[in-house]
Design a protein around this motif. Structure first.
Motif, PDB file in Angstrom:
ATOM      1  N   LYS A 198      11.608  99.498 -15.917  1.00  0.00           N
ATOM      2  CA  LYS A 198      10.587 100.546 -15.869  1.00  0.00           C
ATOM      3  C   LYS A 198       9.748 100.416 -14.605  1.00  0.00           C
ATOM      4  O   LYS A 198       9.339  99.326 -14.219  1.00  0.00           O
ATOM      5  CB  LYS A 198       9.691 100.453 -17.104  1.00  0.00           C
ATOM      6  CG  LYS A 198       8.786 101.633 -17.280  1.00  0.00           C
ATOM      7  CD  LYS A 198       8.091 101.541 -18.637  1.00  0.00           C
ATOM      8  CE  LYS A 198       7.299 102.791 -18.906  1.00  0.00           C
ATOM      9  NZ  LYS A 198       6.668 102.731 -20.220  1.00  0.00           N
ATOM     10  N   SER A 257       2.588 108.979 -14.073  1.00  0.00           N
ATOM     11  CA  SER A 257       3.538 110.078 -14.032  1.00  0.00           C
ATOM     12  C   SER A 257       3.557 110.769 -15.394  1.00  0.00           C
ATOM     13  O   SER A 257       3.130 110.210 -16.393  1.00  0.00           O
ATOM     14  CB  SER A 257       4.930 109.535 -13.706  1.00  0.00           C
ATOM     15  OG  SER A 257       5.877 110.561 -13.735  1.00  0.00           O
ATOM     16  N   SER A 275       6.296 111.387 -16.769  1.00  0.00           N
ATOM     17  CA  SER A 275       7.503 110.835 -17.377  1.00  0.00           C
ATOM     18  C   SER A 275       7.504 109.327 -17.200  1.00  0.00           C
ATOM     19  O   SER A 275       6.878 108.808 -16.290  1.00  0.00           O
ATOM     20  CB  SER A 275       8.755 111.384 -16.683  1.00  0.00           C
ATOM     21  OG  SER A 275       8.829 112.770 -16.783  1.00  0.00           O
ATOM     22  N   ASP A 276       8.233 108.627 -18.053  1.00  0.00           N
ATOM     23  CA  ASP A 276       8.525 107.223 -17.795  1.00  0.00           C
ATOM     24  C   ASP A 276       9.703 107.193 -16.829  1.00  0.00           C
ATOM     25  O   ASP A 276      10.638 107.998 -16.948  1.00  0.00           O
ATOM     26  CB  ASP A 276       8.882 106.483 -19.081  1.00  0.00           C
ATOM     27  CG  ASP A 276       7.666 106.257 -19.980  1.00  0.00           C
ATOM     28  OD1 ASP A 276       6.527 106.374 -19.489  1.00  0.00           O
ATOM     29  OD2 ASP A 276       7.870 105.961 -21.166  1.00  0.00           O
ATOM     30  N   ILE A 277       9.653 106.287 -15.865  1.00  0.00           N
ATOM     31  CA  ILE A 277      10.673 106.218 -14.817  1.00  0.00           C
ATOM     32  C   ILE A 277      11.318 104.843 -14.855  1.00  0.00           C
ATOM     33  O   ILE A 277      10.629 103.825 -14.900  1.00  0.00           O
ATOM     34  CB  ILE A 277      10.049 106.472 -13.431  1.00  0.00           C
ATOM     35  CG1 ILE A 277       9.358 107.827 -13.399  1.00  0.00           C
ATOM     36  CG2 ILE A 277      11.108 106.367 -12.341  1.00  0.00           C
ATOM     37  CD1 ILE A 277       8.507 108.060 -12.170  1.00  0.00           C
ATOM     38  N   TYR A 278      12.652 104.835 -14.793  1.00  0.00           N
ATOM     39  CA  TYR A 278      13.419 103.593 -14.785  1.00  0.00           C
ATOM     40  C   TYR A 278      14.379 103.624 -13.601  1.00  0.00           C
ATOM     41  O   TYR A 278      15.048 104.636 -13.375  1.00  0.00           O
ATOM     42  CB  TYR A 278      14.232 103.453 -16.069  1.00  0.00           C
ATOM     43  CG  TYR A 278      13.404 103.443 -17.320  1.00  0.00           C
ATOM     44  CD1 TYR A 278      13.019 102.248 -17.910  1.00  0.00           C
ATOM     45  CD2 TYR A 278      12.990 104.624 -17.930  1.00  0.00           C
ATOM     46  CE1 TYR A 278      12.251 102.224 -19.070  1.00  0.00           C
ATOM     47  CE2 TYR A 278      12.227 104.618 -19.083  1.00  0.00           C
ATOM     48  CZ  TYR A 278      11.860 103.416 -19.643  1.00  0.00           C
ATOM     49  OH  TYR A 278      11.098 103.401 -20.791  1.00  0.00           O
ATOM     50  N   ARG A 323      18.211 106.456 -11.204  1.00  0.00           N
ATOM     51  CA  ARG A 323      16.849 106.692 -11.680  1.00  0.00           C
ATOM     52  C   ARG A 323      16.954 107.545 -12.941  1.00  0.00           C
ATOM     53  O   ARG A 323      17.649 108.563 -12.959  1.00  0.00           O
ATOM     54  CB  ARG A 323      16.010 107.398 -10.636  1.00  0.00           C
ATOM     55  CG  ARG A 323      14.614 107.747 -11.173  1.00  0.00           C
ATOM     56  CD  ARG A 323      13.609 107.958 -10.098  1.00  0.00           C
ATOM     57  NE  ARG A 323      13.290 106.666  -9.498  1.00  0.00           N
ATOM     58  CZ  ARG A 323      12.584 106.542  -8.371  1.00  0.00           C
ATOM     59  NH1 ARG A 323      12.128 107.598  -7.761  1.00  0.00           N
ATOM     60  NH2 ARG A 323      12.338 105.339  -7.880  1.00  0.00           N
ATOM     61  N   LEU A 376      14.590 109.425 -15.921  1.00  0.00           N
ATOM     62  CA  LEU A 376      13.276 109.893 -16.340  1.00  0.00           C
ATOM     63  C   LEU A 376      13.340 110.243 -17.820  1.00  0.00           C
ATOM     64  O   LEU A 376      14.277 110.914 -18.260  1.00  0.00           O
ATOM     65  CB  LEU A 376      12.852 111.125 -15.549  1.00  0.00           C
ATOM     66  CG  LEU A 376      12.459 110.877 -14.099  1.00  0.00           C
ATOM     67  CD1 LEU A 376      13.673 110.659 -13.239  1.00  0.00           C
ATOM     68  CD2 LEU A 376      11.642 112.001 -13.574  1.00  0.00           C
ATOM     69  N   THR A 377      12.349 109.772 -18.565  1.00  0.00           N
ATOM     70  CA  THR A 377      12.291 110.052 -19.999  1.00  0.00           C
ATOM     71  C   THR A 377      10.937 110.643 -20.358  1.00  0.00           C
ATOM     72  O   THR A 377       9.973 110.530 -19.591  1.00  0.00           O
ATOM     73  CB  THR A 377      12.495 108.777 -20.833  1.00  0.00           C
ATOM     74  OG1 THR A 377      11.386 107.903 -20.629  1.00  0.00           O
ATOM     75  CG2 THR A 377      13.790 108.073 -20.486  1.00  0.00           C
ATOM     76  N   ASN A 394      16.117 113.534 -17.221  1.00  0.00           N
ATOM     77  CA  ASN A 394      16.844 113.644 -15.970  1.00  0.00           C
ATOM     78  C   ASN A 394      17.357 112.269 -15.569  1.00  0.00           C
ATOM     79  O   ASN A 394      16.783 111.252 -15.956  1.00  0.00           O
ATOM     80  CB  ASN A 394      15.954 114.212 -14.864  1.00  0.00           C
ATOM     81  CG  ASN A 394      16.733 114.865 -13.752  1.00  0.00           C
ATOM     82  OD1 ASN A 394      17.953 114.808 -13.699  1.00  0.00           O
ATOM     83  ND2 ASN A 394      16.026 115.509 -12.845  1.00  0.00           N
TER      84      ASN A 394
END
Length: 82
Positions: free
Chosen positions: A38, A43, A45-48, A63, A65-66, A75
């Motif tokens: 993570k 943001s 969204s959560d980004i990983y 990447r 996005l949740t 995405n």
């Protein structure tokens, strides 16, 4: 999930190697949605950022996005790690 997969196929399928099964990847990548990958940013969204072999000719990083605090993917696309 069907709509998210359709969106990813429409917008990002050209960014992946042609032999990548995006539907399978969509399902498999959920196991990597952990604090280890993570990105802590403010943001909507959560980004990983997740290492994953064979995504494209340029990178082995994806990447994802949740929705916040979920594993609901909105995405995903290959990225170059800086």
């Amino acid at each position: 999930e069907f709509e998210e997969i359709e969106y990813i196929l429409d917008k990002h399928s050209k960014d992946f190697n042609p032999d990548v099964d995006l539907v399978r990847l969509f399902t498999e990548i959920k196991q990597y949605l952990t604090d280890k990958y993570k990105i802590n940013r403010f943001s909507t969204s959560d980004i990983y950022d997740i290492p994953y072999e064979g995504l494209s000719n340029e990178t082995n990083n994806i990447r994802v996005l949740t929705l916040p605090n979920t594993k609901n993917i909105v995405n995903m696309y290959p990225i170059l790690k800086k």
